[in-house]
Design a protein around this motif. Sequence first.
Motif, PDB file in Angstrom:
ATOM      1  N   ALA A  55       0.839  -1.204   0.000  1.00 27.73           N
ATOM      2  CA  ALA A  55       0.000   0.000   0.000  1.00 27.73           C
ATOM      3  C   ALA A  55       0.875   1.255   0.000  1.00 27.73           C
ATOM      4  O   ALA A  55       0.595   2.224  -0.724  1.00 27.73           O
ATOM      5  CB  ALA A  55      -0.931  -0.013   1.206  1.00 27.73           C
ATOM      6  N   GLU A  56       1.948   1.250   0.803  1.00 37.04           N
ATOM      7  CA  GLU A  56       2.837   2.418   0.839  1.00 37.04           C
ATOM      8  C   GLU A  56       3.429   2.673  -0.550  1.00 37.04           C
ATOM      9  O   GLU A  56       3.468   3.810  -1.027  1.00 37.04           O
ATOM     10  CB  GLU A  56       3.963   2.201   1.872  1.00 37.04           C
ATOM     11  N   ALA A  57       3.877   1.584  -1.227  1.00 36.76           N
ATOM     12  CA  ALA A  57       4.473   1.735  -2.560  1.00 36.76           C
ATOM     13  C   ALA A  57       3.434   2.227  -3.568  1.00 36.76           C
ATOM     14  O   ALA A  57       3.715   3.085  -4.405  1.00 36.76           O
ATOM     15  CB  ALA A  57       5.068   0.406  -3.018  1.00 36.76           C
ATOM     16  N   HIS A 211      -5.611   5.972   6.886  1.00 35.02           N
ATOM     17  CA  HIS A 211      -6.343   5.362   7.998  1.00 35.02           C
ATOM     18  C   HIS A 211      -7.376   4.373   7.487  1.00 35.02           C
ATOM     19  O   HIS A 211      -7.701   3.392   8.134  1.00 35.02           O
ATOM     20  CB  HIS A 211      -6.984   6.426   8.903  1.00 35.02           C
ATOM     21  N   ARG A 212      -7.848   4.599   6.243  1.00 30.09           N
ATOM     22  CA  ARG A 212      -8.870   3.696   5.717  1.00 30.09           C
ATOM     23  C   ARG A 212      -8.267   2.412   5.165  1.00 30.09           C
ATOM     24  O   ARG A 212      -8.780   1.320   5.406  1.00 30.09           O
ATOM     25  CB  ARG A 212      -9.720   4.424   4.677  1.00 30.09           C
ATOM     26  N   PHE A 213      -7.140   2.519   4.437  1.00 28.94           N
ATOM     27  CA  PHE A 213      -6.611   1.227   3.939  1.00 28.94           C
ATOM     28  C   PHE A 213      -5.944   0.440   5.056  1.00 28.94           C
ATOM     29  O   PHE A 213      -5.907  -0.780   5.024  1.00 28.94           O
ATOM     30  CB  PHE A 213      -5.755   1.358   2.672  1.00 28.94           C
ATOM     31  N   ILE A 350       9.579  -8.225  -2.810  1.00 26.30           N
ATOM     32  CA  ILE A 350       9.318  -7.122  -3.745  1.00 26.30           C
ATOM     33  C   ILE A 350       8.817  -5.867  -3.004  1.00 26.30           C
ATOM     34  O   ILE A 350       9.347  -4.781  -3.214  1.00 26.30           O
ATOM     35  CB  ILE A 350       8.350  -7.586  -4.873  1.00 26.30           C
ATOM     36  N   PRO A 351       7.831  -5.998  -2.078  1.00 29.57           N
ATOM     37  CA  PRO A 351       7.409  -4.793  -1.355  1.00 29.57           C
ATOM     38  C   PRO A 351       8.540  -4.136  -0.557  1.00 29.57           C
ATOM     39  O   PRO A 351       8.633  -2.919  -0.514  1.00 29.57           O
ATOM     40  CB  PRO A 351       6.306  -5.301  -0.417  1.00 29.57           C
ATOM     41  N   VAL A 352       9.414  -4.951   0.074  1.00 23.58           N
ATOM     42  CA  VAL A 352      10.531  -4.359   0.822  1.00 23.58           C
ATOM     43  C   VAL A 352      11.410  -3.561  -0.148  1.00 23.58           C
ATOM     44  O   VAL A 352      11.790  -2.412   0.120  1.00 23.58           O
ATOM     45  CB  VAL A 352      11.365  -5.442   1.546  1.00 23.58           C
ATOM     46  N   ALA A 353      11.704  -4.145  -1.329  1.00 28.11           N
ATOM     47  CA  ALA A 353      12.544  -3.448  -2.304  1.00 28.11           C
ATOM     48  C   ALA A 353      11.868  -2.157  -2.775  1.00 28.11           C
ATOM     49  O   ALA A 353      12.506  -1.103  -2.877  1.00 28.11           O
ATOM     50  CB  ALA A 353      12.816  -4.367  -3.499  1.00 28.11           C
ATOM     51  N   LEU A 354      10.551  -2.234  -3.024  1.00 25.66           N
ATOM     52  CA  LEU A 354       9.823  -1.048  -3.508  1.00 25.66           C
ATOM     53  C   LEU A 354       9.869   0.072  -2.476  1.00 25.66           C
ATOM     54  O   LEU A 354      10.169   1.232  -2.784  1.00 25.66           O
ATOM     55  CB  LEU A 354       8.359  -1.403  -3.800  1.00 25.66           C
ATOM     56  N   VAL A 355       9.577  -0.295  -1.221  1.00 27.68           N
ATOM     57  CA  VAL A 355       9.505   0.719  -0.174  1.00 27.68           C
ATOM     58  C   VAL A 355      10.895   1.299   0.103  1.00 27.68           C
ATOM     59  O   VAL A 355      11.056   2.489   0.368  1.00 27.68           O
ATOM     60  CB  VAL A 355       8.870   0.093   1.088  1.00 27.68           C
ATOM     61  N   PRO A 366       3.152  11.582   3.525  1.00 26.05           N
ATOM     62  CA  PRO A 366       3.271  11.406   4.973  1.00 26.05           C
ATOM     63  C   PRO A 366       3.110   9.969   5.460  1.00 26.05           C
ATOM     64  O   PRO A 366       3.522   9.646   6.559  1.00 26.05           O
ATOM     65  CB  PRO A 366       2.148  12.280   5.519  1.00 26.05           C
ATOM     66  N   TYR A 367       2.562   9.063   4.632  1.00 27.59           N
ATOM     67  CA  TYR A 367       2.345   7.710   5.152  1.00 27.59           C
ATOM     68  C   TYR A 367       3.565   6.823   4.988  1.00 27.59           C
ATOM     69  O   TYR A 367       4.112   6.700   3.895  1.00 27.59           O
ATOM     70  CB  TYR A 367       1.154   7.043   4.464  1.00 27.59           C
TER      71      TYR A 367
END
Length: 402
Positions: A55-57, A211-213, A350-355, A366-367
Motif C-alpha cells: 500500500a505504501e508503494a 487510515h482507511r486502507f 518485492i514490497p521491501v525493495a519497492l519501499v 506522509p504515510y
Amino acid sequence: MKSQTMGSSLLVAGTSIGAGMLALPLVAALTGLGWGVFLMFLMWGLSTYGGLLIAEACRACPEAENLHGVMGRLMGPVGQGIAIAAMLFLYYSLCAAYISGGANVLGSLLAKEGVHLPFRITATLVVLLVAILVVTGTRVVDVVNRVMFALMLALLLYIVVSLLPEVSLSNVVLENSAPRILVAALPVLYTSFGYHCAVPTVVQYVQGKPHRFRYALIGGSSLPFGIYVIWMIVVIGVVSSATVISMAHSPDGVTSLMDAIGSHSRTASFDYMISAFAAFALGTSFLGVALGLFDYLAEVFGRSHGIWGRIETITLTLLIPLLAAIFMPGSFVTALGYAAIALVILAVFIPVALVWKVRKLHMEEPYQVAGGIPALAGAIIIGLLVIGAQFGVISGVLPSIG
Ligand SMILES: N[C@@H](Cc1ccccc1)C(=O)O
C-alpha cells in the motif's frame, strides 16, 4: 465506517479465506494447537506487514494502476519480469491446489450417491465447471462468488454452533511438537493468509487514505485469523489430533477430514453441509484466482475477447494446473506449500525493495509503515525462513505436511 472501507475489508477477507480452511486443521494437528496458533499469528503478522508495504508503494506511484505499473515505475523491466514469473508460479500452484481439493470434495459427494469416479475425472469436471463460469464473464463470476461467500459463512456458523457441544477438551491439548514439524508448517500457514493481489485495488478504492486502507488491511486480514482459529479448535476438539494426523498423509486428506467431521452429528444432512462448506471455501478462492489469472494471461498473450479467444485463454489458465493436480498425488497441501515460495517473493521481498526505493528517493507522502529498517530486515529474515522451510520439505530434510 465508510462503505468502501467495509467493502475493502471484505475483499481482503474473502480473498484470504480459502484453502486454508481445509489445510489448517491438518497442519494444526501435527504442530499441536498452541504452536499452530502461535505460528499462524506470526504468519498473519508477516502477511499484514507485506500488505501495508505494498500500500505504501502504491501511494507513492498514484499514476500506476496495479502492481505491474508500480514495479515498472520503481524497478524497471527486470523487476517486472521477476514479478511476472512469481505471479504465474503463485497462480498456477494455487489453481493446482484448488483443483486437487475440489476434486476430492466432488468425489466424496458423488461417492455418497453411489457414483465412484477416478480422481482425474472429478478433477476435469471441477475444471470444466470453473472454466464455463469464467468464460461466461466477470459479472457471472462476481454474483456466484458473493452467493458462495455468504453461504460459506452461514454454513460455518451453523457447523461451529452444532459441533461445539461435541468438542472434547481432552482433545484440545496444547501439546508440543518437534521443531522440524513447526518449521515445515510455515509455508502452508503463510499461504493461507495471502490476499496481496487485492491491495492495489483496495488503495484505489479508498482513495489512498492511510487510515482507511490500514483499517481495511489489518481488519480484513484479522477476520480470517479469527475464523481459522475457531475452525481449528472445533475440528481438532471434535475429531482429535491423533485421527487428523492419520489423515494428514493420505492422498485425499481433505475428504477423510470432512467425512470424520460429518460423522459427529446426529443430523443426516450434516455431512452434505460439511461438503458444501468445503466446496464453497475452495470455490470462492478458486474463482477469484482463476479470474485474476485469466485476465492477466489474456493481456500478456493478447487473446481476443471473443468466445474462441476466451476458450484459448481459459485453456492456458487451467490446463497446466489440471495436469499438475492429476500427476502429483496428494497435491493439495503440497501445492499450497509451493505457492508460499512465490508469495514470499511477491508479498515480502518485492514490497521491501519497492519501499526501500520509495524511502530513499523521498517519494513518500506522509504515510510510512511503522518499524523502519529493523522491521524491513525482520520481514526479510522470516520470509527467507518460509522459503527455506519449503525447500527443506521438497528435499526431504524436513517432514512433509500432507
Ligand atoms: N489465502 C488463499 C490463497 C491466496 C494466496 C495469495 C493470493 C490470493 C490467495 C487461500 O487460502 O486459499
